[in-house]
Design an enzyme around this catalytic site. Structure first.
Site, PDB file in Angstrom:
ATOM      1  N   GLY A 153       0.818  -1.211   0.000  1.00 36.77           N
ATOM      2  CA  GLY A 153       0.000   0.000   0.000  1.00 36.77           C
ATOM      3  C   GLY A 153       0.849   1.257   0.000  1.00 36.77           C
ATOM      4  CG  MET A 154       4.399   3.568   2.312  1.00 29.32           C
ATOM      5  SD  MET A 154       4.820   3.745   4.042  1.00 29.32           S
ATOM      6  CE  MET A 154       6.189   2.633   4.187  1.00 29.32           C
ATOM      7  N   GLY A 155       4.491   1.324  -0.777  1.00 27.97           N
ATOM      8  CA  GLY A 155       5.525   1.384  -1.794  1.00 27.97           C
ATOM      9  C   GLY A 155       5.741   0.056  -2.488  1.00 27.97           C
ATOM     10  CB  VAL A 163      10.351  -4.021  -2.469  1.00 26.49           C
ATOM     11  CG1 VAL A 163      11.827  -4.385  -2.309  1.00 26.49           C
ATOM     12  CG2 VAL A 163       9.802  -3.490  -1.152  1.00 26.49           C
ATOM     13  CG  ASP A 196       1.681  -4.601   9.634  1.00 26.62           C
ATOM     14  OD1 ASP A 196       0.795  -5.412   9.977  1.00 26.62           O
ATOM     15  OD2 ASP A 196       1.873  -4.264   8.443  1.00 26.62           O
TER      16      ASP A 196
END
Lengths: 271, 347
Positions: free
Chosen positions: B36-38, B40, B147
């Site tokens: 959701g954030m980035g 890889v 998390d």
């Protein structure tokens, strides 16, 4: 002690979240990718100013007429001529009656609203059997239905795909096509035709991307590989900017825009 | 222009997403994982001629929120120098305005994959112990992970363990364990002044492995015990191969999941009790720290009594015999020899 850039001090969900992001900082987040002043065709379509409204409708029609045509072909099983007439009729009536004035972004996304309007329009037209009358009188929009029909015939439609999912996919295709056209126009106008040619060849030139190498492109255009890298990077950056700007135009609110970007690039979950 | 095929759209989409790193020493090779954030990417460090992993914020970041979080994640990881935490090599911004950080390329299996391929409970617990030790180190450095889940834990080919994804981690003021009960006040202050605060009612983490108070957005109850719950849930997964919520269809954040031994009756009672204690819905019913949980696991692996389970006489004797096997054998051999000698003399 770690000194954070001041834009990090206020995260969304805290006081002054967006204000914190707007100020200048060492890292200009968003930068030219996300211009702070947004113009939304969806909002402008409800404007009292006729010129602004016309411009907005033109933008909306450019993005949606092909998906609408193909949707009518698929869902309503209309022939090419009927679907072309109905698409013309729908957008003509949308301009005349200002359909989009009733759209409320809080209730649904614009595409859902547009599909509902389209379904209602086609159903009404079927009932009233006004096809001949409409076909004879309403050819005021210059839309290339032959090309739309060509695409409809050429592109495979998965059997299990619902008309709504098909419309969604066609809208994405339309958005990318518009962005690509705009990229071509912009780069050619700026004397950077070679950038577009490289971009087109590299990303669209072969079925498999691995068939085309930077070295191959460099040899073909008699430039260095480093130049190919740089030109492609510039074209990609411009394409990204144009695509996101188009998406911004076609969404009513910042929240909807973010939702659309997430949906378009498939980032829906948490890390 | 010819119509764009589905494949072309996919390629253009990938082109839009590709981070612009021209001028940098890194060359993107392919995406490894998306979140959701980035995203890889596998990349090549041209200067040091080695493969690295680069995490880049997704383009859906018009407000800069993801970039801010990514920057925060990188700085948090950088301060945590531990063999169980992936080292950060570099942090920067792409020419298209996204934040990226470069880290060591971690090769191995995710804990869920590892568990599906590892039968031995002791081996699984030894890996879990390393996870607890890493989290305990982070806590000692004032960082909560928030998390923890099998998907965020990597197990290397030699049993090395890496706790990944510190994207929603939170920096806490340093406190001793005696101060745990005073934390509510401290966190209220933190949320007022810190850059990485989480608004009350904001839920971060993964529901399956989340403590009830975390799921309820109770930032006033933010402390190590939240991570202890998640560690308990990871242990639950290692014992039953199911996440607590998946194991119990009726599970809610207020209700305890099905007891591990109901799903796996072969489990020793002591380890099941440790798991249940770590996952107590009440914070005070849990282990006070990851270190305490690690100590319990170590005791269990050494065959010692554990605090979470009161053994009966037979179990205690069994454990004592197990621990003193050599001595017991020696005594038994001596007794047998005496009996043999006695019988020989009688004849």
């Amino acid at each position: 002690m770690v000194v954070l850039p001041h834009w990090m001090i206020a995260l969304p969900g805290e006081s002054g979240e967006d204000a914190g992001m707007e100020r200048d900082s060492g890292l200009s987040l968003g930068g030219d990718r996300f211009p702070r002043t947004r113009w939304s065709a969806i909002v402008a379509a409800r404007s009292e100013n006729a010129a602004e409204r016309d411009c907005a409708l033109e933008t909306i029609i450019a993005a949606y007429w092909k998906p609408a045509y193909k949707y009518i072909r698929l869902k309503w099983h209309k022939s090419h001529a009927d679907a072309a007439d109905l698409t013309q009729g729908f957008f003509t009536k949308a301009i005349e009656k200002n359909f989009f004035h009733d759209y409320n972004p809080a209730k649904a996304k614009f595409r859902t609203f547009l599909c509902a309007c389209l379904d209602g329009f086609v159903a009404n037209e079927e009932k009233a059997a006004h096809r001949l009358k409409r076909g004879g009188a309403s050819q005021i929009l210059s839309l290339d239905f032959q090309s739309a029909e060509g695409e409809f015939q050429q592109l495979e439609i998965p059997v299990a795909e619902s008309p709504d999912a098909y419309f969604e996919k066609e809208w994405v295709r339309s958005l990318f096509s518009l962005a690509l056209e705009a990229l071509r126009a912009e780069l050619e106008a700026g004397g950077k035709g070679i950038h577009f040619q490289l971009f087109e060849l590299y990303y669209l030139g072969a079925e498999d991307e691995s068939e085309i190498s930077y070295a191959g492109l460099a040899a073909r255009f008699c430039i260095t590989t480093a130049k190919v890298t740089n030109y492609l990077a510039l074209a990609r950056r411009e394409f990204r900017r144009i695509l996101l700007a188009k998406l911004r135009e076609l969404t009513a609110t910042e929240e909807e825009y973010r939702r659309e970007v997430r949906a378009l690039f498939g980032h829906n979950g948490q890390d | 222009m010819k119509p764009l095929s589905d494949k072309m759209v996919t390629r253009l989409r990938a082109a839009v997403e590709l981070p612009e790193l021209e001028g940098e020493r890194y060359k993107i090779l392919r995406p490894l994982a998306r979140g959701g954030m980035g995203t890889v990417y596998l990349a090549e460090d041209a200067l040091l001629e080695r493969k690295v992993a680069i995490k880049v914020t997704n383009i859906a970041d018009s407000s800069g929120e993801l970039a801010a979080r990514m920057w925060q994640e990188a700085t948090i990881i950088a301060r945590l120098e531990h063999p169980g935490i992936v080292p950060i090599h570099d942090l920067g911004q792409t020419t298209d305005g996204r934040v990226f950080y470069v880290m060591r390329l971690v090769e191995g299996r995710r804990l869920d994959e590892y568990a599906s391929q590892t039968e031995s409970l002791a081996e699984r617990l030894r890996v879990f112990l390393k996870v607890c030790e890493t989290v305990a180190f982070a806590h000692a450095s004032g960082v909560l992970h928030r998390d923890l889940k099998p998907e965020n834990i990597m197990v290397g080919p030699f049993g090395e363990v890496m706790v990944m994804d510190w994207g929603v981690a939170k920096v806490m003021p340093r406190m001793t364990t005696d101060e745990v009960d005073d934390r509510s006040r401290a966190h209220a202050m933190l949320n007022t002044h810190s850059g990485n605060g989480t608004a009350h009612g904001t839920v971060v983490g993964t529901p399956d492995y989340m403590a009830p108070e975390q799921a309820a957005g109770r930032t006033d109850l933010l402390n190590e015990r939240m991570d202890v719950y998640s560690l308990g849930a990871v242990l639950y997964f290692l014992l039953t191969e199911r996440s607590p919520l998946v194991a119990n269809e009726r599970a809610t954040f207020e209700r305890s999941p099905i007891a591990p031994r109901e799903l796996n009756p072969k489990l020793p009672r002591a380890i099941a009790a440790i798991c249940v204690k770590a996952m107590s819905p009440d914070q005070n019913g849990r282990y006070a720290s990851a270190q305490e949980l690690a100590a319990e696991i170590t005791r269990f692996l050494d065959g010692l009594p554990v605090a979470a389970y009161r053994e009966n006489v037979f179990e205690r004797v069994g454990h004592w015999l197990g621990r003193n096997r050599f001595l017991v054998l020696l005594v038994m051999a001596y007794l047998l020899m005496r009996i043999f000698v006695l019988l020989a003399f009688r004849r």
